[in-house]
Design a protein around this motif. Structure first.
Motif, PDB file in Angstrom:
ATOM      1  N   GLY A 199      -1.149   6.448 -12.234  1.00 15.34           N
ATOM      2  CA  GLY A 199      -2.082   7.562 -12.196  1.00 15.34           C
ATOM      3  C   GLY A 199      -3.502   7.002 -12.129  1.00 15.34           C
ATOM      4  N   PRO A 200      -4.375   7.374 -13.075  1.00  9.88           N
ATOM      5  CA  PRO A 200      -5.740   6.843 -13.068  1.00  9.88           C
ATOM      6  C   PRO A 200      -5.892   5.552 -13.867  1.00  9.88           C
ATOM      7  CG  PRO A 200      -5.549   8.550 -14.722  1.00  9.88           C
ATOM      8  CD  PRO A 200      -4.192   8.447 -14.070  1.00  9.88           C
ATOM      9  N   ILE A 201      -4.799   5.030 -14.439  1.00 16.20           N
ATOM     10  CA  ILE A 201      -4.876   3.884 -15.345  1.00 16.20           C
ATOM     11  C   ILE A 201      -4.569   2.596 -14.581  1.00 16.20           C
ATOM     12  CG2 ILE A 201      -4.018   2.879 -17.484  1.00 16.20           C
ATOM     13  CD1 ILE A 201      -3.074   5.697 -18.268  1.00 16.20           C
ATOM     14  N   PRO A 202      -5.542   1.700 -14.403  1.00 13.25           N
ATOM     15  CA  PRO A 202      -5.278   0.430 -13.714  1.00 13.25           C
ATOM     16  C   PRO A 202      -4.313  -0.430 -14.531  1.00 13.25           C
ATOM     17  CG  PRO A 202      -7.647   0.866 -13.890  1.00 13.25           C
ATOM     18  CD  PRO A 202      -6.968   1.842 -14.797  1.00 13.25           C
ATOM     19  N   LEU A 203      -3.358  -1.027 -13.840  1.00 15.61           N
ATOM     20  CA  LEU A 203      -2.388  -1.892 -14.504  1.00 15.61           C
ATOM     21  C   LEU A 203      -2.566  -3.365 -14.147  1.00 15.61           C
ATOM     22  CD1 LEU A 203       0.872   0.247 -14.127  1.00 15.61           C
ATOM     23  CD2 LEU A 203      -0.716   0.166 -16.059  1.00 15.61           C
ATOM     24  N   GLY A 204      -3.340  -3.649 -13.101  1.00 19.10           N
ATOM     25  CA  GLY A 204      -3.573  -5.036 -12.731  1.00 19.10           C
ATOM     26  C   GLY A 204      -3.068  -5.356 -11.339  1.00 19.10           C
ATOM     27  N   PRO A 205      -2.977  -6.642 -11.000  1.00 25.82           N
ATOM     28  CA  PRO A 205      -2.502  -7.043  -9.673  1.00 25.82           C
ATOM     29  C   PRO A 205      -1.068  -6.590  -9.437  1.00 25.82           C
ATOM     30  CG  PRO A 205      -3.570  -8.876 -10.810  1.00 25.82           C
ATOM     31  CD  PRO A 205      -3.387  -7.799 -11.828  1.00 25.82           C
ATOM     32  N   ALA A 206      -0.803  -6.126  -8.235  1.00 22.90           N
ATOM     33  CA  ALA A 206       0.554  -5.708  -7.871  1.00 22.90           C
ATOM     34  C   ALA A 206       1.354  -6.917  -7.395  1.00 22.90           C
ATOM     35  CB  ALA A 206       0.499  -4.654  -6.769  1.00 22.90           C
ATOM     36  N   GLN A 219       2.284   9.024 -10.826  1.00 27.79           N
ATOM     37  CA  GLN A 219       2.625   8.167  -9.694  1.00 27.79           C
ATOM     38  C   GLN A 219       2.058   6.773  -9.880  1.00 27.79           C
ATOM     39  OE1 GLN A 219       0.957  10.478  -6.480  1.00 27.79           O
ATOM     40  NE2 GLN A 219      -1.033   9.473  -6.604  1.00 27.79           N
ATOM     41  N   LEU A 220       2.724   5.841  -9.256  1.00 21.34           N
ATOM     42  CA  LEU A 220       2.215   4.473  -9.152  1.00 21.34           C
ATOM     43  C   LEU A 220       1.451   4.358  -7.841  1.00 21.34           C
ATOM     44  CD1 LEU A 220       5.294   2.321 -10.275  1.00 21.34           C
ATOM     45  CD2 LEU A 220       3.158   2.637 -11.538  1.00 21.34           C
ATOM     46  N   ASN A 221       0.214   3.938  -7.919  1.00 22.41           N
ATOM     47  CA  ASN A 221      -0.640   3.796  -6.739  1.00 22.41           C
ATOM     48  C   ASN A 221      -0.838   2.314  -6.418  1.00 22.41           C
ATOM     49  OD1 ASN A 221      -1.232   6.658  -6.507  1.00 22.41           O
ATOM     50  ND2 ASN A 221      -2.453   6.401  -8.360  1.00 22.41           N
ATOM     51  N   PHE A 222      -0.519   1.934  -5.194  1.00 23.00           N
ATOM     52  CA  PHE A 222      -0.699   0.557  -4.725  1.00 23.00           C
ATOM     53  C   PHE A 222      -1.838   0.542  -3.708  1.00 23.00           C
ATOM     54  CE2 PHE A 222       3.636   0.942  -6.127  1.00 23.00           C
ATOM     55  CZ  PHE A 222       3.942  -0.261  -6.730  1.00 23.00           C
ATOM     56  N   ARG A 223      -2.839  -0.265  -4.003  1.00 25.11           N
ATOM     57  CA  ARG A 223      -3.986  -0.325  -3.091  1.00 25.11           C
ATOM     58  C   ARG A 223      -4.737  -1.627  -3.300  1.00 25.11           C
ATOM     59  NH1 ARG A 223      -8.873   4.199  -2.633  1.00 25.11           N
ATOM     60  NH2 ARG A 223      -9.865   3.320  -0.753  1.00 25.11           N
ATOM     61  N   ASN A 224      -5.061  -2.297  -2.182  1.00 25.76           N
ATOM     62  CA  ASN A 224      -5.873  -3.523  -2.205  1.00 25.76           C
ATOM     63  C   ASN A 224      -5.291  -4.581  -3.148  1.00 25.76           C
ATOM     64  OD1 ASN A 224      -7.725  -2.336  -0.413  1.00 25.76           O
ATOM     65  ND2 ASN A 224      -8.906  -1.456  -2.107  1.00 25.76           N
ATOM     66  N   GLY A 225      -3.965  -4.657  -3.185  1.00 29.34           N
ATOM     67  CA  GLY A 225      -3.334  -5.682  -4.002  1.00 29.34           C
ATOM     68  C   GLY A 225      -3.255  -5.362  -5.473  1.00 29.34           C
ATOM     69  N   THR A 248       0.856  -1.183   0.000  1.00 30.88           N
ATOM     70  CA  THR A 248       0.000   0.000   0.000  1.00 30.88           C
ATOM     71  C   THR A 248       0.893   1.234   0.000  1.00 30.88           C
ATOM     72  OG1 THR A 248      -1.695  -1.148   1.283  1.00 30.88           O
ATOM     73  CG2 THR A 248      -1.838   1.246   1.185  1.00 30.88           C
ATOM     74  N   GLY A 249       0.570   2.197  -0.869  1.00 30.10           N
ATOM     75  CA  GLY A 249       1.347   3.434  -0.892  1.00 30.10           C
ATOM     76  C   GLY A 249       1.447   4.013  -2.288  1.00 30.10           C
ATOM     77  N   LYS A 250       2.313   5.005  -2.429  1.00 30.80           N
ATOM     78  CA  LYS A 250       2.464   5.714  -3.699  1.00 30.80           C
ATOM     79  C   LYS A 250       3.941   5.911  -4.019  1.00 30.80           C
ATOM     80  CE  LYS A 250      -1.801   8.372  -2.942  1.00 30.80           C
ATOM     81  NZ  LYS A 250      -2.381   9.716  -2.775  1.00 30.80           N
ATOM     82  N   ILE A 251       4.277   5.771  -5.287  1.00 30.51           N
ATOM     83  CA  ILE A 251       5.608   6.061  -5.797  1.00 30.51           C
ATOM     84  C   ILE A 251       5.478   7.145  -6.862  1.00 30.51           C
ATOM     85  CG2 ILE A 251       7.618   5.188  -7.050  1.00 30.51           C
ATOM     86  CD1 ILE A 251       7.469   4.073  -4.277  1.00 30.51           C
ATOM     87  N   SER A 252       6.081   8.293  -6.628  1.00 33.62           N
ATOM     88  CA  SER A 252       6.046   9.377  -7.607  1.00 33.62           C
ATOM     89  C   SER A 252       7.049   9.091  -8.721  1.00 33.62           C
ATOM     90  CB  SER A 252       6.390  10.712  -6.943  1.00 33.62           C
ATOM     91  OG  SER A 252       5.431  11.027  -5.947  1.00 33.62           O
ATOM     92  N   LEU A 253       6.624   9.332  -9.958  1.00 34.78           N
ATOM     93  CA  LEU A 253       7.454   9.059 -11.124  1.00 34.78           C
ATOM     94  C   LEU A 253       7.638  10.322 -11.948  1.00 34.78           C
ATOM     95  CD1 LEU A 253       5.844   5.746 -12.450  1.00 34.78           C
ATOM     96  CD2 LEU A 253       7.872   5.955 -11.026  1.00 34.78           C
ATOM     97  N   LYS A 254       8.841  10.506 -12.435  1.00 38.92           N
ATOM     98  CA  LYS A 254       9.101  11.523 -13.450  1.00 38.92           C
ATOM     99  C   LYS A 254       9.712  10.813 -14.642  1.00 38.92           C
ATOM    100  CE  LYS A 254      11.180  15.950 -14.567  1.00 38.92           C
ATOM    101  NZ  LYS A 254      11.864  17.173 -14.083  1.00 38.92           N
TER     102      LYS A 254
END
Length: 333
Positions: free
Chosen positions: A320-327, A309-315, A258-264
């Motif tokens: 950003g707003p684009i879902p990438l799938g299971p973490a 940013q990469l958002n990690f939540r609930n597995g 769970t958390g966020k990674i900021s990306l440039k």
């Protein structure tokens, strides 16, 4: 004068007795460790032990070591491994690896590691647990191969792991100069021929809090598991492309993040083109993703650079707003 000579001779004799006794204890400890791992079901073997270093150091060379953990399917073997420590304090050790190929296996997958001047320096706290305070791994030119294919390599490698004021928290630093991904890794990264053979920069700076400190049980029984990651900077510069990342993550006992990674991301549009050309990104999805990411890039003032940013939540993970799938789960085995 005669009295001084006698005292010197007595000191040399006492030191020699201590040196030989400590050297015997070190060899016995290594032999007993291999025996204990065998008792626990490991394959743990070596052909012979040889020692030296008198009078200032203790060095033991383990010839043809082989270690295999059936629980994780991991195995390693080499022509030799040398362990050196100051005679006055065995808690500071240097491990030197053979320059000849080493083999590392994970179940049915085996890679060959060839590295020049590969060594690890370890500082351990006094006590039977041998709690790790510092670890530094360095090498000049190194390469990892899978059969005839090069997986990756670099001109040098520097990794450091240092315990902080909290025993379970460690700072991790890493750099690799001239890092070169092999053909398979270039394909995975959707790299085109326009990108150079090697990275300009590959560096890492972060702090990791584990559930326990690293000590001898980390190899013998159970690996400490990460619970918090504070990524100060990850920097990868490859030709016209550059990615920087920073952020904080929490990891539960199941390895869920769970958390966020900021990306440039610099030249992010070129990355999308590479991903499409490599077949990683469907052409039908590229236009929509490019429009959404273009909006975020425009907010940063430079449309060629993307701040997201990469958002990690609930597995799951999202860019950003684009879902990438299971973490992926963060579990050290």
């Amino acid at each position: 004068m005669l009295r001084v000579m006698k005292l010197l001779l007595a000191g040399v004799l006492l030191w020699s007795i201590y040196w030989f006794a400590a050297g015997w204890g070190l060899r016995s400890g290594i032999s007993n460790w291999f025996t204990e791992q065998q008792r626990q079901g490991w394959q743990a073997e070596y052909s012979s032990l040889s020692s030296g270093g008198y009078p200032s150091t203790h060095s033991v060379r383990i010839n043809q070591p082989t270690l295999a953990d059936p629980g994780t399917g991991t195995a390693w073997r080499a022509d030799w491994l040398e362990i050196e420590s100051p005679a006055i304090w065995p808690g500071r050790r240097t491990l030197r690896f053979a320059p000849s190929p080493q083999r590392l296996s994970y179940f049915d997958k085996t890679v060959v590691i060839a590295a020049k001047d590969l060594q690890a320096q370890m500082l351990m706290a006094p006590g039977l647990a041998l709690e790790l305070e510092e670890l530094a791994l360095t090498s000049t030119a190194w390469e990892i191969k899978d059969g005839d294919r090069t997986v990756m390599g670099a001109d040098s490698l520097q990794l450091a792991m240092t315990q902080s004021d909290s025993p379970e928290r460690y700072q991790l630093l890493g750099t690799a100069t001239g890092f070169s991904p092999g053909a398979n890794l270039r394909e995975l990264l959707a790299a085109t021929d326009a990108l150079p053979d090697s990275f300009d920069t590959l560096a890492l700076d972060m702090e990791v809090t584990f559930d326990t400190a690293w000590d001898r049980t980390a190899l013998e029984l159970r690996r400490p598991q990460p619970r918090q990651i504070s990524l100060k900077l990850a920097d990868a510069h490859w030709g016209e492309l550059r990615l920087k990342a920073a952020g904080d993550l929490d990891i539960n006992e199941a390895g869920i993040v769970t958390g966020k990674i900021s990306l440039k991301v610099e030249n992010w549009r070129k990355m999308l083109v590479m991903a499409e050309d490599a077949g990683v990104l469907p052409a039908s999805a590229r236009d929509g993703i490019e429009r959404v990411m273009g909006l975020f890039a425009g907010l940063g003032g430079n449309p060629q650079d993307l701040d997201t940013q990469l958002n990690f939540r609930n597995g799951h993970i999202a860019l950003g707003p684009i879902p990438l799938g299971p973490a992926p789960r963060f579990i050290l085995r």
